[in-house]
Scaffold this motif. Sequence first.
Motif, PDB file in Angstrom:
ATOM      1  N   ASP A   1     -14.344 -37.946 135.044  1.00  0.00           N
ATOM      2  CA  ASP A   1     -15.167 -37.455 133.929  1.00  0.00           C
ATOM      3  C   ASP A   1     -16.332 -36.618 134.438  1.00  0.00           C
TER       4      ASP A   1
ATOM      5  N   THR B   1     -16.805 -32.615 133.899  1.00  0.00           N
ATOM      6  CA  THR B   1     -18.039 -32.108 133.287  1.00  0.00           C
ATOM      7  C   THR B   1     -18.679 -31.039 134.169  1.00  0.00           C
TER       8      THR B   1
ATOM      9  N   THR C   1     -17.041 -27.795 133.558  1.00  0.00           N
ATOM     10  CA  THR C   1     -16.934 -27.281 132.192  1.00  0.00           C
ATOM     11  C   THR C   1     -18.265 -27.137 131.449  1.00  0.00           C
ATOM     12  N   THR C   2     -19.384 -27.405 132.087  1.00  0.00           N
ATOM     13  CA  THR C   2     -20.680 -27.220 131.423  1.00  0.00           C
ATOM     14  C   THR C   2     -21.508 -26.202 132.195  1.00  0.00           C
TER      15      THR C   2
ATOM     16  N   PRO D   1      -9.986 -35.910 131.235  1.00  0.00           N
ATOM     17  CA  PRO D   1     -10.731 -35.332 132.347  1.00  0.00           C
ATOM     18  C   PRO D   1      -9.837 -35.001 133.544  1.00  0.00           C
TER      19      PRO D   1
END
Length: 152
Positions: free
Chosen positions: A33, A37, A40-41, A91
């Motif tokens: 996860d 993240t 993807t952020t 994820p």
Amino acid sequence: MPAPAIAANAPGFTIDRAAHALRFVRDVAASPDAVFTAWTTPESMRLWWDAGGEPLSRCEIDLRIGGEFLFVSPSHAHMAFTGTYRRIEPPHLLEFEAMDAIGRVMLADHDGGTRMTVEIVCRSDEHLDNYIRLGVANGTSQTLDNLVAHLG
């Protein structure tokens, strides 16, 4: 002076001629996860994406199938890295198209952290050889090392 070529037998790196692919494997001391993240952020991605270690001057992510991304390194402001997302399975999988190749980020639970496998699949032997000549293997390897350090 260009960076030295990454050795084909370097740990965590392989060239798969049959698949026209560069493959990188890293073990990350973070959950799938957390790694997903980081991929993807914009807030996270801008901190580790540049191979030289500088924060990106521009980082835009439209995380949806068909959505686009754009990354601009301060040292290469004239050359944006852009692409389009093809598959998003949080994820564990992120797949995108960029520079006429398919990129895949595969994340699996491993020893309390994550085994991250990144593939860059080219369309031909010539395309793969061009990527190698351009130093894509070196840049990608350094970028992934940055991510491991960022999440470490």
